[in-house]
Design an enzyme around this catalytic site. Structure first.
Site, PDB file in Angstrom:
ATOM      1  N   LYS A   1       0.836  -1.215   0.000  1.00 19.21           N
ATOM      2  CA  LYS A   1       0.000   0.000   0.000  1.00 19.21           C
ATOM      3  C   LYS A   1       0.871   1.267   0.000  1.00 19.21           C
ATOM      4  O   LYS A   1       0.689   2.153  -0.837  1.00 19.21           O
ATOM      5  CB  LYS A   1      -0.945   0.004   1.224  1.00 19.21           C
ATOM      6  CG  LYS A   1      -1.915  -1.181   1.218  1.00 19.21           C
ATOM      7  CD  LYS A   1      -2.861  -1.155   2.391  1.00 19.21           C
ATOM      8  CE  LYS A   1      -2.201  -1.408   3.729  1.00 19.21           C
ATOM      9  NZ  LYS A   1      -1.555  -2.740   3.844  1.00 19.21           N
ATOM     10  N   THR A   2       1.821   1.317   0.933  1.00 21.81           N
ATOM     11  CA  THR A   2       2.707   2.486   0.989  1.00 21.81           C
ATOM     12  C   THR A   2       3.510   2.601  -0.303  1.00 21.81           C
ATOM     13  O   THR A   2       3.677   3.689  -0.847  1.00 21.81           O
ATOM     14  CB  THR A   2       3.662   2.359   2.213  1.00 21.81           C
ATOM     15  OG1 THR A   2       2.855   2.254   3.389  1.00 21.81           O
ATOM     16  CG2 THR A   2       4.582   3.544   2.334  1.00 21.81           C
TER      17      THR A   2
ATOM     18  N   ASP B   1      -1.835   7.071   6.193  1.00 22.95           N
ATOM     19  CA  ASP B   1      -1.734   5.659   6.543  1.00 22.95           C
ATOM     20  C   ASP B   1      -2.714   5.374   7.678  1.00 22.95           C
ATOM     21  O   ASP B   1      -3.029   6.284   8.454  1.00 22.95           O
ATOM     22  CB  ASP B   1      -0.296   5.364   6.998  1.00 22.95           C
ATOM     23  CG  ASP B   1       0.131   3.948   6.654  1.00 22.95           C
ATOM     24  OD1 ASP B   1      -0.719   3.171   6.183  1.00 22.95           O
ATOM     25  OD2 ASP B   1       1.314   3.629   6.855  1.00 22.95           O
TER      26      ASP B   1
ATOM     27  N   THR C   1      -5.768  -1.303   6.703  1.00 26.01           N
ATOM     28  CA  THR C   1      -5.827  -2.761   6.774  1.00 26.01           C
ATOM     29  C   THR C   1      -7.251  -3.169   7.150  1.00 26.01           C
ATOM     30  O   THR C   1      -7.561  -4.355   7.218  1.00 26.01           O
ATOM     31  CB  THR C   1      -4.864  -3.287   7.860  1.00 26.01           C
ATOM     32  OG1 THR C   1      -5.069  -2.513   9.044  1.00 26.01           O
ATOM     33  CG2 THR C   1      -3.424  -3.179   7.434  1.00 26.01           C
TER      34      THR C   1
ATOM     35  N   ARG D   1       6.699  -8.124   1.983  1.00 21.31           N
ATOM     36  CA  ARG D   1       7.580  -7.712   3.092  1.00 21.31           C
ATOM     37  C   ARG D   1       8.246  -8.924   3.724  1.00 21.31           C
ATOM     38  O   ARG D   1       9.430  -8.897   4.048  1.00 21.31           O
ATOM     39  CB  ARG D   1       6.792  -6.938   4.145  1.00 21.31           C
ATOM     40  CG  ARG D   1       7.679  -6.511   5.318  1.00 21.31           C
ATOM     41  CD  ARG D   1       6.933  -5.722   6.371  1.00 21.31           C
ATOM     42  NE  ARG D   1       6.550  -4.412   5.898  1.00 21.31           N
ATOM     43  CZ  ARG D   1       5.344  -3.874   6.098  1.00 21.31           C
ATOM     44  NH1 ARG D   1       4.411  -4.540   6.742  1.00 21.31           N
ATOM     45  NH2 ARG D   1       5.072  -2.679   5.649  1.00 21.31           N
TER      46      ARG D   1
HETATM   47  N1  LIG Z   1       4.430  -5.397  -5.788  1.00 22.40           N
HETATM   48  C1  LIG Z   1       5.623  -5.289  -5.193  1.00 22.40           C
HETATM   49  N2  LIG Z   1       6.745  -5.488  -5.910  1.00 22.40           N
HETATM   50  C2  LIG Z   1       7.952  -5.421  -5.292  1.00 22.40           C
HETATM   51  N3  LIG Z   1       8.128  -5.148  -3.988  1.00 22.40           N
HETATM   52  C3  LIG Z   1       7.046  -4.919  -3.242  1.00 22.40           C
HETATM   53  C4  LIG Z   1       5.740  -4.970  -3.798  1.00 22.40           C
HETATM   54  N4  LIG Z   1       4.849  -4.713  -2.831  1.00 22.40           N
HETATM   55  C5  LIG Z   1       5.560  -4.515  -1.716  1.00 22.40           C
HETATM   56  N5  LIG Z   1       6.882  -4.644  -1.950  1.00 22.40           N
HETATM   57  C6  LIG Z   1       7.953  -4.572  -0.946  1.00 22.40           C
HETATM   58  O1  LIG Z   1       7.403  -4.948   0.307  1.00 22.40           O
HETATM   59  C7  LIG Z   1       7.652  -3.975   1.304  1.00 22.40           C
HETATM   60  C8  LIG Z   1       6.371  -3.740   2.076  1.00 22.40           C
HETATM   61  O2  LIG Z   1       5.445  -3.034   1.288  1.00 22.40           O
HETATM   62  P1  LIG Z   1       4.639  -1.769   1.856  1.00 22.40           P
HETATM   63  O3  LIG Z   1       5.435  -1.054   2.889  1.00 22.40           O
HETATM   64  O4  LIG Z   1       4.218  -0.963   0.688  1.00 22.40           O
HETATM   65  O5  LIG Z   1       3.405  -2.514   2.521  1.00 22.40           O
HETATM   66  P2  LIG Z   1       2.088  -1.913   3.190  1.00 22.40           P
HETATM   67  O6  LIG Z   1       0.930  -2.535   2.480  1.00 22.40           O
HETATM   68  O7  LIG Z   1       2.169  -0.426   3.203  1.00 22.40           O
HETATM   69  O8  LIG Z   1       2.159  -2.483   4.682  1.00 22.40           O
HETATM   70  P3  LIG Z   1       1.544  -1.886   6.058  1.00 22.40           P
HETATM   71  O9  LIG Z   1       0.071  -2.173   6.036  1.00 22.40           O
HETATM   72  O10 LIG Z   1       2.235  -2.683   7.119  1.00 22.40           O
HETATM   73  O11 LIG Z   1       1.892  -0.432   6.089  1.00 22.40           O
HETATM   74  C9  LIG Z   1       8.153  -2.731   0.575  1.00 22.40           C
HETATM   75  O12 LIG Z   1       9.289  -2.205   1.220  1.00 22.40           O
HETATM   76  C10 LIG Z   1       8.542  -3.192  -0.812  1.00 22.40           C
HETATM   77  O13 LIG Z   1       9.931  -3.313  -0.899  1.00 22.40           O
HETATM   78 MG   LIG Z   2       2.428   0.897   4.789  1.00 15.48          MG
END
Ligand SMILES: Nc1ncnc2c1ncn2[C@@H]1O[C@H](COP(=O)(O)OP(=O)(O)OP(=O)(O)O)[C@@H](O)[C@H]1O
Ligand SMILES: [Mg+2]
Length: 338
Positions: A68-69, A113, A162, A221
């Site tokens: 998401k981030t 977030d 989430t 992650r």
């Molecule tokens: N589609 C993707 N391709 C490559 N790497 C990815 C992808 N999605 C996520 N990542 C990797 O996974 C890590 C976690 O992703 P991210 O921080 O965007 O998750 P999030 O959904 O924001 O989690 P949270 O809900 O805990 O904030 C990132 O640092 C990134 O390197």
């Molecule tokens: Mg995030």
């Protein structure tokens, strides 16, 4: 905590942060998997670019660690606009949000977030800002206080959550695009591991990438984190290239479950089976036994366990499936044989 401990802790955090940032894809093309989401996002961004107008507001939902981030960063990068970051819990008073909103520039992306955790009054302020690009600023105190409407430049809100179900519908409906991220397929995670291994210069075979992908709980992650631990193994063992067996050995040390379940997942299945006779059991009772918040169980553990068929949710409560039981059984066999 002594001062220098604090320092070394933050230095460690910074190092971790740095390698995580290296792995975060910056463009939509390098974002792996989630093909439908990518297609929708591509169309959405191309249209906004062609119109030369700020993109509409976007809501990103789904379990932790799925990107998401990362997608919020990609939007700001692709639109070539700055990104401002805040979160629901960081906004304690509506004034905090008002001051962020009133300092935004035309086209800027405001990433919020954990948007489901915004206080109610801030939420209401956000509706107006998102729809009318206006914020009412309170001037003065007590009975003499007046609110002055301040018009805002057009900007893009990207909300991440989430817990999509916890967002009140007036807020949810103000997002022009709502994208729900799902767990990744093993083939996609394999590609992700391959890309990350290249960036981190970790030598690893194709088979080993797949083995890692299968143990990563459908989550980028986790895949990246496990890859780093395999990297440690390669360094310590002086291995030329990590193979499937190396991945197995390295991850066994970290007690990573062969199906990718984490400690909380296994604890949940085990409590369901052993304390509640397989269910049905209500969320609150389960949370109490596990010493976890209902929210964590509902947004982190359950979605994966249900999707993979280890448990089901019925009207009467949570119930373990045969696959869940078999999984606990195979764990026990491992314990007895070692
Ligand atoms: N589609 C993707 N391709 C490559 N790497 C990815 C992808 N999605 C996520 N990542 C990797 O996974 C890590 C976690 O992703 P991210 O921080 O965007 O998750 P999030 O959904 O924001 O989690 P949270 O809900 O805990 O904030 C990132 O640092 C990134 O390197
Ligand atoms: Mg995030």
């Amino acid at each position: 905590m002594p001062e220098d401990d604090k320092l070394s802790f933050s230095a460690k955090d910074a190092a971790l942060e740095l390698s995580d940032e290296k792995l975060r894809p910056r463009t939509l093309d390098s974002f792996i998997g989630q093909s439908e989401i990518k297609e929708q996002m591509r169309l959405f961004l191309d249209a906004a670019k062609k119109r030369k107008k700020p993109a509409d507001h976007v809501l990103l939902s789904g379990p932790p660690g799925l990107g998401k981030t990362t997608l919020a960063f990609i939007v700001s990068e692709e639109m070539q606009v700055p990104l401002r970051i805040t979160s629901g819990p960081a906004v304690q008073h509506p004034g905090d949000l008002a001051s962020i909103l009133s300092s935004l520039e035309e086209g800027e992306v405001l990433f919020i977030d954990e948007i489901h955790r915004l206080p109610k009054v801030a939420e209401e302020m956000l509706y107006i800002a998102m729809e009318d690009f206006r914020v009412d600023v309170m001037v003065g105190k007590g009975p003499g206080a007046t609110s002055i409407p301040l018009s805002l430049p057009h900007f893009t809100v990207i909300g991440a959550t989430t817990r999509e179900g916890m967002l009140p519908s007036p807020l949810r409906t103000r997002f022009g695009l709502s994208l729900r991220l799902d767990y990744y397929r093993p083939e996609d995670l394999k590609e992700l591991v391959r890309r990350s291994a290249e960036i981190l210069s970790i030598p690893i075979t194709d088979d080993a990438c797949m083995e890692l992908a299968l143990r990563s709980r459908g989550t980028p992650r986790i895949a990246n984190r496990l890859l780093k631990r395999v990297g440690d193994w390669v360094t310590v063992e002086n291995a030329k290239k990590a193979g499937k067996e190396d991945v197995k050995k390295a991850l066994d040390i970290y007690q990573v479950d062969p199906s990718g379940l984490d400690r909380l997942d296994v604890a949940l299945l085990s409590a369901l089976e052993n304390q509640f006779g397989g269910g049905p059991v209500g969320l609150k009772n389960l949370a109490a036994v596990l010493g976890e918040s209902s929210e964590t169980i509902e947004s982190v553990s359950e979605p994966y366990l249900i999707r993979e068929g280890f448990m089901v949710r019925t009207r009467k409560g949570r119930v373990i499936t045969q696959k869940g039981r078999d999984h606990l059984g195979s764990d026990r066999r491992d314990l007895f044989s070692s």
